[in-house]
Design an enzyme around this catalytic site. Structure first.
Site, PDB file in Angstrom:
ATOM      1  N   ASN A  99      47.153-117.686  27.233  1.00  8.18           N
ATOM      2  CA  ASN A  99      47.351-116.175  26.669  1.00  8.18           C
ATOM      3  C   ASN A  99      48.716-115.796  26.141  1.00  8.18           C
ATOM      4  O   ASN A  99      48.984-114.647  26.340  1.00  8.18           O
ATOM      5  CB  ASN A  99      46.480-115.450  27.372  1.00  8.18           C
ATOM      6  CG  ASN A  99      47.075-115.382  28.901  1.00  8.18           C
ATOM      7  OD1 ASN A  99      48.110-115.979  29.338  1.00  8.18           O
ATOM      8  ND2 ASN A  99      46.327-114.409  29.959  1.00  8.18           N
ATOM      9  N   HIS A 150      51.138-116.070  28.785  1.00  6.17           N
ATOM     10  CA  HIS A 150      51.889-115.619  30.168  1.00  6.17           C
ATOM     11  C   HIS A 150      52.639-116.680  30.608  1.00  6.17           C
ATOM     12  O   HIS A 150      52.527-117.760  30.187  1.00  6.17           O
ATOM     13  CB  HIS A 150      50.902-115.290  31.139  1.00  6.17           C
ATOM     14  CG  HIS A 150      50.141-116.469  32.021  1.00  6.17           C
ATOM     15  ND1 HIS A 150      48.786-116.683  31.962  1.00  6.17           N
ATOM     16  CD2 HIS A 150      50.634-117.359  32.633  1.00  6.17           C
ATOM     17  CE1 HIS A 150      48.531-117.815  32.603  1.00  6.17           C
ATOM     18  NE2 HIS A 150      49.780-118.529  33.112  1.00  6.17           N
ATOM     19  N   GLU A 170      51.051-111.332  33.052  1.00  6.02           N
ATOM     20  CA  GLU A 170      50.135-111.482  31.870  1.00  6.02           C
ATOM     21  C   GLU A 170      50.093-110.463  30.935  1.00  6.02           C
ATOM     22  O   GLU A 170      51.231-109.694  31.038  1.00  6.02           O
ATOM     23  CB  GLU A 170      48.735-110.954  32.536  1.00  6.02           C
ATOM     24  CG  GLU A 170      47.973-111.736  33.866  1.00  6.02           C
ATOM     25  CD  GLU A 170      47.450-112.928  33.571  1.00  6.02           C
ATOM     26  OE1 GLU A 170      47.657-113.512  32.544  1.00  6.02           O
ATOM     27  OE2 GLU A 170      46.861-113.582  34.210  1.00  6.02           O
TER      28      GLU A 170
END
Length: 268
Positions: free
Chosen positions: A137, A139, A144
């Site tokens: 994703n 990160h 995050e």
């Protein structure tokens, strides 16, 4: 951002090890930023091999890890301290008293621990080379999506995707932490050099967003577009969604010539 594409993951690890080894051999008191996860394991094996071959010593090296699960004992096999001991520290001559993780035990104030970690990094003179992986994703560390680009070491709640990605490392009946301490994006960007490793098809989308997408908190790794000395090492699978492969190959050939003549680092 310098993007270098290799045929396979082993070549990525070997090149990353050259970056680390040159820093250690050039600087009298190097400060490394270290990462965990599956990607850097092969890098650490290469460094152990170099140490055993007498090519480098970690005796004057200080290290700071990116992150650690919140409230997990360092002796726990799922702790990142255990990971680092098993994959690197136990096999080289590094002084473990100079190896730091953003540990926050039960009952400790995570905000105070974050400030303390930032102070320790500053007292060491800052990080010379920060090793990174990248999540599917986007990160980096446990920053995050939607993490502040100005963030510092702090507590973070892990996304469901990160928990799912890491669940394979935990037994079905084993506690899996949902909170972690992590260096912030601004902390990472303060490093003099950043070296990100990515391998495998599962990282291709995140790599594309990092390298060619907009600068956005939605892809925390895109913050590396702001870094003066960001090096991205990819295997072909991780680079498979990038356009202009020919340019990256050509640019790397030019950089190789410069590096061979002047070294990998321009300020050490």
């Amino acid at each position: 951002m310098q993007v270098i594409i290799f045929d396979n993951a082993q070549q990525v690890a070997e090149n990353a090890a050259e970056w680390v080894a040159e820093l250690i051999n050039k600087k009298s008191n190097p400060v490394l930023g270290l990462a965990t996860g599956s990607t850097p394991i092969s890098l650490y094996q290469e460094l152990v091999n170099k140490y055993k071959a007498g090519e480098l010593s970690f005796s004057n090296t200080t290290s700071f890890n990116l992150d650690e699960y919140l409230g997990i004992n360092e002796k726990n096999q799922q702790s990142y301290r255990h990971f680092m001991n098993e994959n690197l520290f136990n096999h080289v001559d590094i002084n473990k008293l100079k190896t730091f993780l953003p540990t926050c035990n039960q009952g400790e104030n995570p905000r105070e621990q974050g400030l303390d970690y930032e102070d320790k990094i500053a007292q060491a003179g800052g990080i010379d080379l920060q090793i990174l992986g990248i999540g599917a994703n986007g990160h980096i560390g446990f920053n995050e999506p939607t993490s502040s680009l100005a963030s510092r070491t702090r507590i973070k709640t892990l996304t469901q995707q990160t928990l799912n990605d890491n669940s394979r490392l935990f037994a079905a009946d084993e506690f899996q932490p949902t909170l972690a301490m992590t260096m912030g994006i601004a902390t990472i960007l303060d490093a003099r050099y950043v070296l990100l490793m990515a391998t495998g098809k599962s990282k291709a989308k995140a790599v594309k967003e990092m390298v060619t997408g907009p600068l956005s908190a939605v892809c925390p790794a895109s913050s590396l577009q702001l870094h003066e000395n960001a090096i991205v090492l990819l295997d072909k699978e991780a680079a498979s969604e990038l356009e202009d492969h020919e340019y990256y190959v050509w640019a790397d050939k030019q950089n190789v010539k410069i590096n061979q003549e002047f070294g990998l680092y321009h300020n050490y």
